[in-house]
Scaffold this active site. Structure first.
Site, PDB file in Angstrom:
ATOM      1  N   GLN A  28      71.505   9.437 -28.162  1.00  0.00           N
ATOM      2  CA  GLN A  28      72.513  10.260 -28.882  1.00  0.00           C
ATOM      3  C   GLN A  28      73.927   9.769 -28.532  1.00  0.00           C
ATOM      4  O   GLN A  28      74.116   9.035 -27.567  1.00  0.00           O
ATOM      5  CB  GLN A  28      72.360  11.732 -28.457  1.00  0.00           C
ATOM      6  CG  GLN A  28      72.325  11.940 -26.970  1.00  0.00           C
ATOM      7  CD  GLN A  28      71.539  13.182 -26.534  1.00  0.00           C
ATOM      8  OE1 GLN A  28      71.285  14.122 -27.309  1.00  0.00           O
ATOM      9  NE2 GLN A  28      71.137  13.195 -25.273  1.00  0.00           N
ATOM     10  N   ASP A  83      73.161  19.575 -18.532  1.00  0.00           N
ATOM     11  CA  ASP A  83      74.474  19.859 -17.917  1.00  0.00           C
ATOM     12  C   ASP A  83      74.320  20.628 -16.599  1.00  0.00           C
ATOM     13  O   ASP A  83      75.251  20.743 -15.828  1.00  0.00           O
ATOM     14  CB  ASP A  83      75.359  20.657 -18.893  1.00  0.00           C
ATOM     15  CG  ASP A  83      74.624  21.887 -19.430  1.00  0.00           C
ATOM     16  OD1 ASP A  83      74.547  22.034 -20.663  1.00  0.00           O
ATOM     17  OD2 ASP A  83      74.098  22.676 -18.624  1.00  0.00           O
ATOM     18  N   GLU A 102      64.431  16.332 -19.095  1.00  0.00           N
ATOM     19  CA  GLU A 102      65.673  16.021 -19.829  1.00  0.00           C
ATOM     20  C   GLU A 102      65.529  14.575 -20.336  1.00  0.00           C
ATOM     21  O   GLU A 102      65.215  13.673 -19.547  1.00  0.00           O
ATOM     22  CB  GLU A 102      66.865  16.165 -18.880  1.00  0.00           C
ATOM     23  CG  GLU A 102      68.147  15.480 -19.306  1.00  0.00           C
ATOM     24  CD  GLU A 102      68.636  15.906 -20.662  1.00  0.00           C
ATOM     25  OE1 GLU A 102      68.950  17.100 -20.844  1.00  0.00           O
ATOM     26  OE2 GLU A 102      68.706  15.037 -21.559  1.00  0.00           O
ATOM     27  N   ASP A 152      66.508  24.602 -23.332  1.00  0.00           N
ATOM     28  CA  ASP A 152      67.969  24.503 -23.411  1.00  0.00           C
ATOM     29  C   ASP A 152      68.309  23.217 -24.167  1.00  0.00           C
ATOM     30  O   ASP A 152      68.783  22.223 -23.602  1.00  0.00           O
ATOM     31  CB  ASP A 152      68.548  24.482 -21.991  1.00  0.00           C
ATOM     32  CG  ASP A 152      70.075  24.424 -22.015  1.00  0.00           C
ATOM     33  OD1 ASP A 152      70.676  24.116 -20.954  1.00  0.00           O
ATOM     34  OD2 ASP A 152      70.669  24.652 -23.102  1.00  0.00           O
ATOM     35  N   SER A 153      68.013  23.244 -25.453  1.00  0.00           N
ATOM     36  CA  SER A 153      68.146  22.018 -26.263  1.00  0.00           C
ATOM     37  C   SER A 153      69.372  22.121 -27.163  1.00  0.00           C
ATOM     38  O   SER A 153      69.880  23.209 -27.406  1.00  0.00           O
ATOM     39  CB  SER A 153      66.911  21.860 -27.158  1.00  0.00           C
ATOM     40  OG  SER A 153      67.075  22.640 -28.330  1.00  0.00           O
ATOM     41  N   PRO A 159      66.940  13.741 -31.087  1.00  0.00           N
ATOM     42  CA  PRO A 159      65.748  13.925 -30.237  1.00  0.00           C
ATOM     43  C   PRO A 159      65.334  15.392 -30.102  1.00  0.00           C
ATOM     44  O   PRO A 159      64.208  15.699 -29.764  1.00  0.00           O
ATOM     45  CB  PRO A 159      66.175  13.337 -28.891  1.00  0.00           C
ATOM     46  CG  PRO A 159      67.653  13.304 -28.901  1.00  0.00           C
ATOM     47  CD  PRO A 159      68.063  13.155 -30.324  1.00  0.00           C
TER      48      PRO A 159
HETATM   49  N1  SAM Z   1      73.984  24.502 -24.592  1.00  0.00           N
HETATM   50  C1  SAM Z   1      73.574  23.505 -25.545  1.00  0.00           C
HETATM   51  C2  SAM Z   1      73.251  24.108 -26.879  1.00  0.00           C
HETATM   52  O1  SAM Z   1      73.045  25.305 -26.961  1.00  0.00           O
HETATM   53  O2  SAM Z   1      73.268  23.359 -27.856  1.00  0.00           O
HETATM   54  C3  SAM Z   1      72.463  22.664 -24.978  1.00  0.00           C
HETATM   55  C4  SAM Z   1      72.963  21.928 -23.783  1.00  0.00           C
HETATM   56  S1  SAM Z   1      72.024  20.722 -23.018  1.00  0.00           S
HETATM   57  C5  SAM Z   1      73.298  19.549 -22.783  1.00  0.00           C
HETATM   58  C6  SAM Z   1      71.000  19.997 -24.268  1.00  0.00           C
HETATM   59  C7  SAM Z   1      70.181  18.883 -23.643  1.00  0.00           C
HETATM   60  O3  SAM Z   1      68.951  18.686 -24.354  1.00  0.00           O
HETATM   61  C8  SAM Z   1      70.886  17.511 -23.664  1.00  0.00           C
HETATM   62  O4  SAM Z   1      71.094  17.097 -22.351  1.00  0.00           O
HETATM   63  C9  SAM Z   1      69.912  16.578 -24.409  1.00  0.00           C
HETATM   64  O5  SAM Z   1      69.902  15.268 -23.894  1.00  0.00           O
HETATM   65  C10 SAM Z   1      68.599  17.301 -24.193  1.00  0.00           C
HETATM   66  N2  SAM Z   1      67.528  16.986 -25.159  1.00  0.00           N
HETATM   67  C11 SAM Z   1      67.622  16.790 -26.489  1.00  0.00           C
HETATM   68  N3  SAM Z   1      66.394  16.520 -27.018  1.00  0.00           N
HETATM   69  C12 SAM Z   1      65.504  16.545 -25.982  1.00  0.00           C
HETATM   70  C13 SAM Z   1      64.100  16.348 -25.881  1.00  0.00           C
HETATM   71  N4  SAM Z   1      63.348  16.067 -26.966  1.00  0.00           N
HETATM   72  N5  SAM Z   1      63.516  16.460 -24.655  1.00  0.00           N
HETATM   73  C14 SAM Z   1      64.272  16.745 -23.557  1.00  0.00           C
HETATM   74  N6  SAM Z   1      65.621  16.938 -23.577  1.00  0.00           N
HETATM   75  C15 SAM Z   1      66.215  16.844 -24.793  1.00  0.00           C
END
Ligand code: SAM
Length: 278
Positions: A28, A83, A102, A152-153, A159
């Protein structure tokens, strides 16, 4: 300088600030901006993920309702959460283990460097098992069982798309113990109502106890922001508030937004959403 969120096709959120970091990883586009009103902000694929100023609302409401309502939470799985905000809130409890899956290590490294107040050293907690992998793949393959799953995605972009599918929710149900509970964000009630509706219907078919939790988070624009809480057994509307209040004070939890009253209030729905959950 202005930084713009480009999550919504026809609406832009502009915040005055300057870019500190911008790079495409294997998964990403990652961007960190330093802004006047919200502190440092993490963007992924143009969508605001978290800001120093209002992250506590989201992370507290993702963690405390489940950890205080589940009778004995010991094993927790976090999908995403790079995060570290969920970890910070989670480790306020005497849980045995938190497995975090993650997909992008860069998000963790960036968050530790530019948003250290969010994780507050929680990545160093020895109860953490960190796995850099796709959460959908992990859910399918793991033999482990959990009391709680926190998804928490980001929004269903890139992804994260796989984390909104029926197959994924069936997998979550498989890895949850008989009294297990899941929570996930389902976006803005007003601007992403289709995500909320389709995921509510998908989850409701798998989890007998499914609830919508509404919270207001300034940088997640479009009115109320929604979470879905899905339990195999626990009815969150009928949970004992007195018991939750007792646990909350016994653990001497320090929270800026969450309190047991808000937990119950956040499950009350306006008419248009009552229609959906009928
Ligand atoms: N608070 C945010 C929201 O509500 O949109 C989410 C925050 S957190 C940074 C989201 C995390 O999900 C990111 O670090 C991203 O890399 C991760 N992520 C995205 N797709 C994923 C997957 N298929 N498996 C594991 N982690 C994933």
């Amino acid at each position: 300088m202005w930084c713009y969120e480009t999550l919504h096709p026809d609406i832009k959120l502009g915040i005055k600030g300057k870019s500190l970091y911008k790079k495409k990883t294997a998964h990403q586009n990652c961007q960190i901006s330093k802004t006047k009103d919200f502190g440092n902000v993490l963007f992924l694929d143009g969508a605001i993920q978290t800001t120093e100023a209002d992250e506590y609302i989201y992370h507290e409401m993702l963690v405390h309702p489940l950890l205080l309502t589940h009778p004995k939470p010991e094993n927790v799985l976090i999908v995403g959460g790079g995060d570290g905000g969920v970890l910070r809130e989670l480790f306020k409890y005497p849980i045995k283990e938190a497995i975090m899956v993650e997909i992008d290590r860069t998000v963790i490294d960036l968050s530790k460097k530019y948003l250290p107040k969010i994780s507050k050293g929680s990545f160093r907690d020895n109860r953490l098992g960190l796995i850099i992998d796709d959460g959908a793949k992990y859910i399918k393959e793991t033999p482990k069982k959990f009391d709680i799953v926190i998804v928490d995605s980001p929004d269903p972009v890139g992804p994260a798309n796989a984390l909104f599918s029926k197959k994924f929710y069936q997998g979550v149900s498989k890895v949850l113990k008989p009294n297990g509970v899941m929570i996930r964000q389902t976006g803005s009630v007003f601007l992403q109502s289709e995500i909320l509706k389709s995921n509510y219907r998908r989850i409701k078919k798998i989890f007998p106890q499914t609830f919508i939790q509404l919270v207001s988070i300034p940088t997640y624009i479009g009115g109320f922001f929604s979470f879905i809480i899905a339990a195999k057994k626990i009815n969150f509307l009928k949970a004992k508030k007195s018991k939750i209040k007792k646990k909350y004070s016994k653990l001497n939890l320090k929270t800026k937004y969450y309190n047991p009253d808000i937990q119950f209030a956040s499950l009350q729905l306006p008419n248009n959403l009552k229609e959906l959950v009928k």
